[in-house]
Design a protein around this motif. Structure first.
Motif, PDB file in Angstrom:
ATOM      1  N   GLN A 137     -10.366   5.686 -14.760  1.00 24.03           N
ATOM      2  CA  GLN A 137      -9.980   5.426 -16.152  1.00 24.03           C
ATOM      3  C   GLN A 137     -10.569   4.100 -16.641  1.00 24.03           C
ATOM      4  OE1 GLN A 137      -5.720   5.757 -16.430  1.00 24.03           O
ATOM      5  NE2 GLN A 137      -5.780   5.347 -18.605  1.00 24.03           N
ATOM      6  N   TRP A 138     -10.561   3.107 -15.746  1.00 20.20           N
ATOM      7  CA  TRP A 138     -11.093   1.788 -16.105  1.00 20.20           C
ATOM      8  C   TRP A 138     -12.588   1.879 -16.405  1.00 20.20           C
ATOM      9  CZ3 TRP A 138     -14.626  -1.791 -14.148  1.00 20.20           C
ATOM     10  CH2 TRP A 138     -14.499  -3.100 -14.623  1.00 20.20           C
ATOM     11  N   LEU A 139     -13.317   2.595 -15.550  1.00 22.65           N
ATOM     12  CA  LEU A 139     -14.767   2.742 -15.761  1.00 22.65           C
ATOM     13  C   LEU A 139     -15.058   3.515 -17.042  1.00 22.65           C
ATOM     14  CD1 LEU A 139     -15.758   3.523 -12.084  1.00 22.65           C
ATOM     15  CD2 LEU A 139     -16.717   1.646 -13.452  1.00 22.65           C
ATOM     16  N   GLN A 140     -14.312   4.604 -17.238  1.00 20.11           N
ATOM     17  CA  GLN A 140     -14.533   5.416 -18.442  1.00 20.11           C
ATOM     18  C   GLN A 140     -14.296   4.557 -19.701  1.00 20.11           C
ATOM     19  OE1 GLN A 140     -15.736   8.450 -18.722  1.00 20.11           O
ATOM     20  NE2 GLN A 140     -15.265   8.863 -20.866  1.00 20.11           N
ATOM     21  N   GLN A 141     -13.215   3.773 -19.665  1.00 16.40           N
ATOM     22  CA  GLN A 141     -12.914   2.923 -20.839  1.00 16.40           C
ATOM     23  C   GLN A 141     -13.990   1.860 -21.038  1.00 16.40           C
ATOM     24  OE1 GLN A 141      -8.953   1.404 -20.372  1.00 16.40           O
ATOM     25  NE2 GLN A 141      -8.010   3.359 -20.909  1.00 16.40           N
ATOM     26  N   LEU A 142     -14.484   1.325 -19.926  1.00 24.71           N
ATOM     27  CA  LEU A 142     -15.545   0.305 -20.024  1.00 24.71           C
ATOM     28  C   LEU A 142     -16.752   0.895 -20.770  1.00 24.71           C
ATOM     29  CD1 LEU A 142     -16.699  -2.055 -17.195  1.00 24.71           C
ATOM     30  CD2 LEU A 142     -18.392  -0.813 -18.473  1.00 24.71           C
ATOM     31  N   PHE A 143     -17.212   2.075 -20.338  1.00 22.47           N
ATOM     32  CA  PHE A 143     -18.407   2.655 -20.959  1.00 22.47           C
ATOM     33  C   PHE A 143     -18.117   3.128 -22.390  1.00 22.47           C
ATOM     34  CE2 PHE A 143     -19.328   3.446 -16.335  1.00 22.47           C
ATOM     35  CZ  PHE A 143     -20.235   2.401 -16.228  1.00 22.47           C
ATOM     36  N   GLU A 144     -16.884   3.509 -22.663  1.00 19.67           N
ATOM     37  CA  GLU A 144     -16.554   3.943 -24.026  1.00 19.67           C
ATOM     38  C   GLU A 144     -16.567   2.775 -25.019  1.00 19.67           C
ATOM     39  OE1 GLU A 144     -12.929   6.205 -23.715  1.00 19.67           O
ATOM     40  OE2 GLU A 144     -14.018   8.032 -23.138  1.00 19.67           O
ATOM     41  N   CYS A 145     -16.607   1.549 -24.520  1.00 18.00           N
ATOM     42  CA  CYS A 145     -16.726   0.398 -25.431  1.00 18.00           C
ATOM     43  C   CYS A 145     -18.079   0.423 -26.150  1.00 18.00           C
ATOM     44  CB  CYS A 145     -16.591  -0.923 -24.678  1.00 18.00           C
ATOM     45  SG  CYS A 145     -14.931  -1.214 -24.090  1.00 18.00           S
ATOM     46  N   VAL A 146     -19.068   1.147 -25.594  1.00 18.47           N
ATOM     47  CA  VAL A 146     -20.380   1.223 -26.261  1.00 18.47           C
ATOM     48  C   VAL A 146     -20.685   2.647 -26.735  1.00 18.47           C
ATOM     49  CG1 VAL A 146     -21.460  -0.810 -25.228  1.00 18.47           C
ATOM     50  CG2 VAL A 146     -21.546   1.379 -24.004  1.00 18.47           C
ATOM     51  N   GLY A 147     -19.695   3.523 -26.793  1.00 21.12           N
ATOM     52  CA  GLY A 147     -19.933   4.884 -27.293  1.00 21.12           C
ATOM     53  C   GLY A 147     -19.169   5.920 -26.494  1.00 21.12           C
ATOM     54  N   ALA A 148     -19.808   7.081 -26.263  1.00 20.84           N
ATOM     55  CA  ALA A 148     -19.164   8.139 -25.482  1.00 20.84           C
ATOM     56  C   ALA A 148     -19.654   8.062 -24.037  1.00 20.84           C
ATOM     57  CB  ALA A 148     -19.522   9.502 -26.066  1.00 20.84           C
ATOM     58  N   ALA A 149     -18.850   8.578 -23.104  1.00 18.48           N
ATOM     59  CA  ALA A 149     -19.227   8.503 -21.689  1.00 18.48           C
ATOM     60  C   ALA A 149     -18.631   9.676 -20.932  1.00 18.48           C
ATOM     61  CB  ALA A 149     -18.717   7.194 -21.085  1.00 18.48           C
ATOM     62  N   ASP A 150     -19.313  10.076 -19.845  1.00 19.39           N
ATOM     63  CA  ASP A 150     -18.799  11.127 -18.967  1.00 19.39           C
ATOM     64  C   ASP A 150     -19.108  10.774 -17.525  1.00 19.39           C
ATOM     65  OD1 ASP A 150     -17.752  13.251 -20.643  1.00 19.39           O
ATOM     66  OD2 ASP A 150     -19.818  13.621 -21.287  1.00 19.39           O
ATOM     67  N   GLU A 151     -18.145  11.048 -16.647  1.00 19.05           N
ATOM     68  CA  GLU A 151     -18.444  11.007 -15.214  1.00 19.05           C
ATOM     69  C   GLU A 151     -19.192  12.295 -14.880  1.00 19.05           C
ATOM     70  OE1 GLU A 151     -15.008  10.874 -12.666  1.00 19.05           O
ATOM     71  OE2 GLU A 151     -16.238  10.443 -10.888  1.00 19.05           O
ATOM     72  N   VAL A 152     -20.302  12.187 -14.138  1.00 16.71           N
ATOM     73  CA  VAL A 152     -21.108  13.380 -13.836  1.00 16.71           C
ATOM     74  C   VAL A 152     -20.941  13.729 -12.348  1.00 16.71           C
ATOM     75  CG1 VAL A 152     -22.766  13.020 -15.702  1.00 16.71           C
ATOM     76  CG2 VAL A 152     -23.206  11.983 -13.464  1.00 16.71           C
ATOM     77  N   PRO A 153     -21.192  15.006 -11.980  1.00 18.04           N
ATOM     78  CA  PRO A 153     -20.828  15.466 -10.627  1.00 18.04           C
ATOM     79  C   PRO A 153     -21.726  14.985  -9.491  1.00 18.04           C
ATOM     80  CG  PRO A 153     -21.715  17.282 -11.927  1.00 18.04           C
ATOM     81  CD  PRO A 153     -21.590  16.120 -12.852  1.00 18.04           C
ATOM     82  N   ASN A 154     -22.961  14.554  -9.763  1.00 23.51           N
ATOM     83  CA  ASN A 154     -23.797  14.055  -8.660  1.00 23.51           C
ATOM     84  C   ASN A 154     -24.824  13.055  -9.191  1.00 23.51           C
ATOM     85  OD1 ASN A 154     -26.291  15.543  -9.414  1.00 23.51           O
ATOM     86  ND2 ASN A 154     -25.010  17.321  -8.945  1.00 23.51           N
ATOM     87  N   GLU A 155     -25.454  12.340  -8.252  1.00 23.86           N
ATOM     88  CA  GLU A 155     -26.358  11.259  -8.651  1.00 23.86           C
ATOM     89  C   GLU A 155     -27.605  11.786  -9.342  1.00 23.86           C
ATOM     90  OE1 GLU A 155     -27.259   8.446  -5.543  1.00 23.86           O
ATOM     91  OE2 GLU A 155     -28.458   7.203  -6.905  1.00 23.86           O
ATOM     92  N   ASP A 156     -28.045  12.991  -8.977  1.00 23.58           N
ATOM     93  CA  ASP A 156     -29.261  13.502  -9.618  1.00 23.58           C
ATOM     94  C   ASP A 156     -29.068  13.683 -11.130  1.00 23.58           C
ATOM     95  OD1 ASP A 156     -32.040  14.451  -9.252  1.00 23.58           O
ATOM     96  OD2 ASP A 156     -31.200  16.279 -10.130  1.00 23.58           O
ATOM     97  N   CYS A 157     -27.822  13.936 -11.539  1.00 22.02           N
ATOM     98  CA  CYS A 157     -27.555  14.037 -12.998  1.00 22.02           C
ATOM     99  C   CYS A 157     -27.969  12.744 -13.703  1.00 22.02           C
ATOM    100  CB  CYS A 157     -26.073  14.276 -13.272  1.00 22.02           C
ATOM    101  SG  CYS A 157     -25.457  15.870 -12.772  1.00 22.02           S
ATOM    102  N   ILE A 158     -27.784  11.608 -13.021  1.00 27.51           N
ATOM    103  CA  ILE A 158     -28.144  10.318 -13.642  1.00 27.51           C
ATOM    104  C   ILE A 158     -29.661  10.248 -13.845  1.00 27.51           C
ATOM    105  CG2 ILE A 158     -28.175   7.791 -13.332  1.00 27.51           C
ATOM    106  CD1 ILE A 158     -25.372   8.887 -13.974  1.00 27.51           C
TER     107      ILE A 158
END
Ligand SMILES: NC(=O)c1ccc[n+]([C@@H]2O[C@H](COP(=O)([O-])OP(=O)(O)OC[C@H]3O[C@@H](n4cnc5c(N)ncnc54)[C@H](OP(=O)(O)O)[C@@H]3O)[C@@H](O)[C@H]2O)c1
Length: 258
Positions: A137-158
């Motif tokens: 939740q903390w990470l999601q909120q951190l990234f939402e400070c600059v817009g929308a964000a999603d946790e993705v299922p694996n590193e290759d998605c990045i």
């Protein structure tokens, strides 16, 4: 939950600074809980944010570290961040490499884009270590400070999304250029072609903020008018395949490493 000290290595750079300012403006973090480092120790950030020239000192004082330096600068970075959570914003550096170089067991890779500047980034993120609900939740909120964000299922998605959303305004800018230059080639005066293309990319993009793109395409195709003819021509010439190959070309660079 927000009482963690965050240290941003490279926090005076273009991306690090935009994120630091958004975190402060949104109230996500207090100035006293934010530390910045760069090589000079100088900054034009607000004076209540401490700036250090010693990265290891920043590591010692921080609970969570953000790496916002360029990939080539990372190769020169010498820090021991064992026991710390490290968030990397760097394109093309695998989490395993970051872990081996810094000693951090948990590495989060995140890929914002240039729209952090207007706080409308899309930021996918992935953690190599298991996260508790509070951390997630903390990470999601951190990234939402600059817009929308999603946790993705694996590193290759990045790596794949580095070529898609990480490119920020690149694809719209390319479409803008193509529309304007083709209009000029067809005899439309230059300034008018530029304004018409801008209307499509900027005005049309804003409309999509509140509409479903597929429904919009289907409705326009059903109308069988001018727009349908243009869309059909693009589709028959393989727009999906062109986009697919472009994204794979970018993703390959991210996967290969920089
Ligand atoms: N631009 C984008 O759209 C975008 C999108 C997603 C991700 N990224 C990633 O964001 C990262 C940063 O990019 P940027 O455009 O913000 O770069 P930048 O403006 O050049 O910023 C780099 C920062 O790192 C500092 N720095 C360099 N070496 C350092 C060291 N050894 N220790 C401490 N600080 C150091 C620099 O300050 P000094 O020179 O004063 O040391 C500067 O503040 C890159 O890895 C990139 O892949 C960028």
């Amino acid at each position: 939950m927000n009482n963690r000290t965050l240290g941003i290595i490279g926090g005076t750079g273009w991306l690090g600074r935009a994120i630091a300012e958004a975190l402060l403006d949104s109230g996500f973090i207090e100035p006293a809980a934010l530390l910045i480092s760069n090589r000079s120790g100088r900054s034009t950030l607000r004076p209540d944010v401490r700036v250090l020239a010693d990265n290891q000192q920043l590591v010692a004082l921080s609970d969570v570290l953000v790496l916002s330096i360029r990939p080539e600068q990372f190769r020169e970075l010498r820090i021991d961040a064992s026991g710390k959570q490290v968030i990397s914003l760097m394109a093309g550096i695998p989490a395993a490499v970051i872990s081996a170089a810094t000693g951090a067991q948990t590495v989060v890779r995140a890929m914002p884009n240039a729209a952090v500047e207007i706080r409308q980034s899309y930021t996918p993120w992935y953690s190599t270590g298991a996260l508790g609900d509070m951390d997630r939740q903390w990470l999601q909120q951190l990234f939402e400070c600059v817009g929308a964000a999603d946790e993705v299922p694996n590193e290759d998605c990045i790596d794949y999304l580095s070529a898609l959303s990480g490119t920020g305004p690149a694809f719209p800018a390319l479409l803008h250029q193509a529309l304007a230059s083709q209009a000029v080639a067809a005899g439309i005066p230059h300034d008018i072609a530029q304004r018409a293309a801008r209307g499509v990319v900027v005005g049309g993009g804003q409309m999509l903020a509140s509409r479903d793109p597929l429904q919009m395409i289907e409705a326009l195709m059903a109308y069988r008018g001018v727009t349908a003819a243009a869309l059909q021509s693009m589709s028959e010439q393989g727009i999906d395949a062109i986009v697919g190959r472009a994204l794979q070309a970018g993703a390959e660079v991210a996967r290969r490493g920089m």
